[in-house]
Design a protein around this motif. Structure first.
Motif, mmCIF file in Angstrom:
data_model
loop_
_atom_site.group_PDB
_atom_site.id
_atom_site.type_symbol
_atom_site.label_atom_id
_atom_site.label_comp_id
_atom_site.label_asym_id
_atom_site.label_seq_id
_atom_site.Cartn_x
_atom_site.Cartn_y
_atom_site.Cartn_z
ATOM 1 N N LYS A 102 2.154 6.925 -6.799
ATOM 2 C CA LYS A 102 1.232 8.013 -7.166
ATOM 3 C C LYS A 102 1.886 9.370 -6.943
ATOM 4 O O LYS A 102 1.868 10.242 -7.811
ATOM 5 N N ALA A 103 2.487 9.535 -5.763
ATOM 6 C CA ALA A 103 3.098 10.823 -5.406
ATOM 7 C C ALA A 103 4.246 11.165 -6.352
ATOM 8 O O ALA A 103 4.363 12.296 -6.832
ATOM 9 N N GLU A 140 1.160 4.244 -2.941
ATOM 10 C CA GLU A 140 1.025 5.675 -2.607
ATOM 11 C C GLU A 140 2.274 6.440 -3.056
ATOM 12 O O GLU A 140 2.192 7.546 -3.585
ATOM 13 N N ASN A 141 3.422 5.830 -2.841
ATOM 14 C CA ASN A 141 4.694 6.431 -3.242
ATOM 15 C C ASN A 141 4.754 6.610 -4.761
ATOM 16 O O ASN A 141 5.185 7.637 -5.277
ATOM 17 N N VAL A 157 0.843 -1.205 0.000
ATOM 18 C CA VAL A 157 0.000 0.000 0.000
ATOM 19 C C VAL A 157 0.877 1.253 0.000
ATOM 20 O O VAL A 157 0.665 2.200 -0.772
ATOM 21 N N GLU A 158 1.902 1.214 0.828
ATOM 22 C CA GLU A 158 2.816 2.351 0.927
ATOM 23 C C GLU A 158 3.502 2.614 -0.418
ATOM 24 O O GLU A 158 3.672 3.753 -0.843
ATOM 25 N N SER A 159 3.848 1.536 -1.107
ATOM 26 C CA SER A 159 4.550 1.678 -2.376
ATOM 27 C C SER A 159 3.632 2.228 -3.472
ATOM 28 O O SER A 159 4.067 3.032 -4.309
#
Lengths: 197, 162
Positions: A121-122, A118-119, A114-116
């Motif tokens: 996307k950012a 989001e990373n 999930v964190e990746s």
């Protein structure tokens, strides 16, 4: 950003494999390299640490054949998955035409997945791209492991928009080429659209 | 997306090659090549037969990207030149017109001073050519003349049918 070379009758596109550390991005490329006809591939380059963790990127150039008299070439890149290599990840996304997100199916890696995402996307937004607009596919890797989370659960967490998704075991091959073909196809369709067709 | 796609036509390719060939003979270089910032090889000249130019192009772009980020961390706009000195061969890398990377590989038959001097002039000439090329690509896109507009879904499927 794809590169159309008229004198060489070539079209070059860039595909990036993204995902958390140790999810199998490099393994995807290694499998593709192993199973591709020598005429169709160049050398695979891995910029890795002594412990074989990706330090900067892996690179594999691949020829897919001709389309309307143009040789189609795909340049496959991986990013380093470890969180602290974010500066390098941003660089590799430059000029990307299509993205494969490799998710680690192990339950305990769900947060890292999930964190990746989001990373990703950012980092795309920072360069003026959007994950909603770019050719993008999802791969649920390591399906053979006993602690793999159910696909429905992963879909809910990682693929709410329902982009094409594939189950895979990158070490052995299932799902690897299906994923690659899917993203390559999306890239070519996008190219067609971009050309005003 | 608002990025201009890089397209290379015969006319500009010939002009680019002329500049590279001239630089090649003026500097006694071994190999000269041009790479797009995204790692795509645009043109090359010299002793390229036993050279993996595709990999070199990709690594050069990675190198320039990393150096660019280092520059930003130091508050510099960019480092426009990178030089690698080897035992036998040396590599001189410079950014041309912000978009393209020029790589000159040379040995003891040449010198850094000479390469630097001549590469600067060649870089100016290439900048002009690429500026014109980008304008051309922009105007053609507006008219929708790209051959890829005519690709069918069938064409794409055929590519993956084997």
């Amino acid at each position: 950003m794809s590169f159309i070379n008229y004198p060489a009758r070539e079209i070059n596109c860039k595909i990036v494999y993204y995902g958390p550390g140790l999810c199998g991005k490099t393994t995807n490329l290694q499998y593709i390299y192993k199973k591709t006809n020598p005429d169709a591939k160049g050398k695979m380059i891995s910029l890795a640490t002594e412990t074989e963790r990706t330090l900067f990127f892996d690179f594999l150039p691949l020829s897919l054949g001709e389309i309307r008299g143009f040789k189609t070439r795909f340049h496959l890149y991986t990013v380093p998955g470890q969180v602290f290599y974010d500066a390098s990840r941003k660089l590799i996304l430059k000029g990307v035409d299509g993205i494969v997100f490799v998710a680690d199916s192990q339950v305990e890696r769900m947060e890292a997945n999930v964190e990746s995402v989001e990373n990703l996307k950012a980092n795309l937004v920072e360069q003026g791209y959007s994950l909603d607009l770019i050719p993008y596919v999802m791969q649920y890797n390591k399906r053979d492991l006993p602690n793999a989370a159910p696909v429905e659960e992963m879909r809910k967490l990682l693929n709410p928009n329902g982009v094409p998704e594939f189950e895979s075991i990158a070490t052995e091959g299932p799902g690897v080429f299906e994923t690659l073909k899917s993203v390559a196809k999306l890239v070519l369709v996008e190219l067609k659209k971009g050309a005003g067709g | 997306m608002s990025f201009t796609q890089l397209v290379l036509y015969e006319e500009e390719f010939k002009r680019i090659n002329d500049v590279l060939t001239k630089l090649y003979s003026e500097t006694n270089a071994k190999v000269i090549f041009l790479v797009d910032r995204n790692g795509q090889l645009i043109a090359n000249t010299g002793e390229t037969e036993n050279l993996d130019t595709t990999s070199l192009a990709s690594l050069t772009a990675g190198n320039i990207a990393a150096t660019g980020s280092m520059a930003k961390l130091l508050g510099e706009k960019e480092f426009t030149i990178i030089f690698h000195e080897g035992y036998r061969d040396n590599i001189y890398i410079s950014i041309v017109g912000r978009r393209v990377i020029m790589v000159v590989i040379f040995d003891e038959r040449s010198s850094l001073g000479l390469v630097r001097l001549r590469a600067k002039k060649a870089g100016d000439d290439l900048t002009t050519i690429f500026d014109e090329l980008l304008r051309k690509v922009d105007s053609k896109t507006e008219e929708g003349v790209s051959p890829f507009a005519e690709i069918t879904d069938d064409d794409i499927d055929k590519l993956f049918s084997e």
